[in-house]
Enzyme design. Structure first.
Site, PDB file in Angstrom:
ATOM      1  N   HIS A   1       3.192  -2.059   0.534  1.00 46.44           N
ATOM      2  CA  HIS A   1       3.112  -1.081   1.631  1.00 46.44           C
ATOM      3  C   HIS A   1       2.535   0.202   1.057  1.00 46.44           C
ATOM      4  O   HIS A   1       2.965   0.651  -0.016  1.00 46.44           O
ATOM      5  CB  HIS A   1       4.487  -0.794   2.232  1.00 46.44           C
TER       6      HIS A   1
ATOM      7  N   PRO B   1      -1.876  -6.100  10.577  1.00 50.16           N
ATOM      8  CA  PRO B   1      -2.398  -5.360  11.731  1.00 50.16           C
ATOM      9  C   PRO B   1      -2.578  -3.863  11.502  1.00 50.16           C
ATOM     10  O   PRO B   1      -1.764  -3.232  10.827  1.00 50.16           O
ATOM     11  CB  PRO B   1      -1.335  -5.604  12.822  1.00 50.16           C
ATOM     12  N   ASN B   2      -3.652  -3.374  12.047  1.00 50.56           N
ATOM     13  CA  ASN B   2      -4.032  -1.948  12.060  1.00 50.56           C
ATOM     14  C   ASN B   2      -4.556  -1.426  10.722  1.00 50.56           C
ATOM     15  O   ASN B   2      -4.995  -0.283  10.635  1.00 50.56           O
ATOM     16  CB  ASN B   2      -2.869  -1.061  12.547  1.00 50.56           C
TER      17      ASN B   2
ATOM     18  N   ARG C   1      10.993   6.205   5.967  1.00 50.65           N
ATOM     19  CA  ARG C   1      10.470   6.339   7.335  1.00 50.65           C
ATOM     20  C   ARG C   1      11.537   5.920   8.356  1.00 50.65           C
ATOM     21  O   ARG C   1      12.711   5.878   8.040  1.00 50.65           O
ATOM     22  CB  ARG C   1       9.174   5.518   7.450  1.00 50.65           C
TER      23      ARG C   1
ATOM     24  N   ARG D   1      -6.835   6.182  10.382  1.00 52.69           N
ATOM     25  CA  ARG D   1      -5.512   6.014  10.997  1.00 52.69           C
ATOM     26  C   ARG D   1      -4.483   6.950  10.364  1.00 52.69           C
ATOM     27  O   ARG D   1      -4.258   6.890   9.154  1.00 52.69           O
ATOM     28  CB  ARG D   1      -5.083   4.562  10.764  1.00 52.69           C
TER      29      ARG D   1
ATOM     30  N   ASN E   1       0.060  -7.134   2.618  1.00 55.73           N
ATOM     31  CA  ASN E   1       0.647  -6.005   3.336  1.00 55.73           C
ATOM     32  C   ASN E   1       0.801  -6.495   4.769  1.00 55.73           C
ATOM     33  O   ASN E   1      -0.168  -6.486   5.540  1.00 55.73           O
ATOM     34  CB  ASN E   1      -0.249  -4.769   3.271  1.00 55.73           C
TER      35      ASN E   1
ATOM     36  N   ALA F   1       3.215  -3.948  10.320  1.00 52.72           N
ATOM     37  CA  ALA F   1       4.367  -3.954  11.241  1.00 52.72           C
ATOM     38  C   ALA F   1       5.053  -5.320  11.319  1.00 52.72           C
ATOM     39  O   ALA F   1       6.250  -5.395  11.632  1.00 52.72           O
ATOM     40  CB  ALA F   1       3.918  -3.508  12.627  1.00 52.72           C
TER      41      ALA F   1
ATOM     42  N   GLU G   1       4.537  -8.166  -2.067  1.00 53.48           N
ATOM     43  CA  GLU G   1       4.491  -7.408  -0.808  1.00 53.48           C
ATOM     44  C   GLU G   1       4.114  -5.955  -1.117  1.00 53.48           C
ATOM     45  O   GLU G   1       4.706  -5.331  -2.001  1.00 53.48           O
ATOM     46  CB  GLU G   1       5.863  -7.465  -0.129  1.00 53.48           C
TER      47      GLU G   1
ATOM     48  N   TYR H   1      -1.354   7.692   5.726  1.00 52.66           N
ATOM     49  CA  TYR H   1      -2.020   6.561   5.075  1.00 52.66           C
ATOM     50  C   TYR H   1      -3.207   6.952   4.193  1.00 52.66           C
ATOM     51  O   TYR H   1      -3.743   6.101   3.488  1.00 52.66           O
ATOM     52  CB  TYR H   1      -2.466   5.545   6.133  1.00 52.66           C
TER      53      TYR H   1
HETATM   54  C1  DQA Z   1       2.806  -0.315   6.292  1.00 51.39           C
HETATM   55  C2  DQA Z   1       4.170   0.170   6.787  1.00 51.39           C
HETATM   56  C3  DQA Z   1       4.540  -0.474   8.105  1.00 51.39           C
HETATM   57  O1  DQA Z   1       5.803  -0.024   8.552  1.00 51.39           O
HETATM   58  C4  DQA Z   1       3.506  -0.122   9.164  1.00 51.39           C
HETATM   59  O2  DQA Z   1       3.797  -0.795  10.369  1.00 51.39           O
HETATM   60  C5  DQA Z   1       2.111  -0.384   8.718  1.00 51.39           C
HETATM   61  C6  DQA Z   1       1.731  -0.115   7.348  1.00 51.39           C
HETATM   62  C7  DQA Z   1       2.347   0.432   5.027  1.00 51.39           C
HETATM   63  O3  DQA Z   1       1.405  -0.050   4.411  1.00 51.39           O
HETATM   64  O4  DQA Z   1       2.913   1.471   4.677  1.00 51.39           O
HETATM   65  O5  DQA Z   1       1.260  -0.722   9.537  1.00 51.39           O
HETATM   66  O6  DQA Z   1       2.905  -1.683   5.977  1.00 51.39           O
END
Ligand code: DQA
Length: 143
Positions: free
Chosen positions: A99, A10-11, A106, A18, A73, A76, A97, A23
């Protein structure tokens, strides 16, 4: 030839605009293009969804499609989803995985991922390079 599936949670469709200081400016389209280039003659498919249901169904489907490895990825959902964890336990497809940010630097609620201990490896804090590193590792192992 390896069959690799990349799942962006998501997102991540908003990458590029964003929270740029966190990011970065690279768009998801640019990341996917680079992944396709790096995959060379291997099979790679990149999907993005904001839905937990769709991630779970995609993981189930990957079993039927004989996907060799998944790069995910979970965004959240990493910090909340026992359901995605259970999907990986059910299908037993090896996964990496990723990120973009260093989740351990964080908020504390981002420090736990329900997936990390099941993964072959986790890469975080390297921005888009993390995806490319995961792909290179997957290709070395599965192609
Ligand atoms: C994320 C880190 C997560 O905590 C966050 O909710 C994201 C992006 C990252 O790529 O750093 O949406 O997965």
């Amino acid at each position: 030839m390896a069959k690799i599936l990349v799942i962006h949670g998501p997102n991540l469709n908003l990458l590029g605009t964003r929270e740029q200081p966190l990011y970065g400016k690279t768009t998801l389209k640019a990341i996917n293009q680079e992944l396709s280039r790096l995959a060379k003659n291997n099979s790679i498919e990149c999907i993005q969804t904001n839905s937990e249901l769709e991630i779970i169904n995609t993981i189930h489907d990957a079993k039927k499609r004989k996907i060799d490895a998944i790069i995910i990825n979970p965004a959240a959902f990493s910090h909340t989803s026992i359901a995605i964890r259970d999907a990986f336990l059910a299908v037993q497809i090896p996964f990496y995985e990723v990120h973009l940010t260093n989740i351990f630097a964080r908020e504390t609620y981002r420090h736990n991922s329900y997936l990390s201990d099941l993964s072959i490896g986790i890469v975080c804090g390297f921005g888009p390079q993390g995806y490319y590193a995961a792909l290179n590792a997957a290709l070395e192992k599965f192609s």
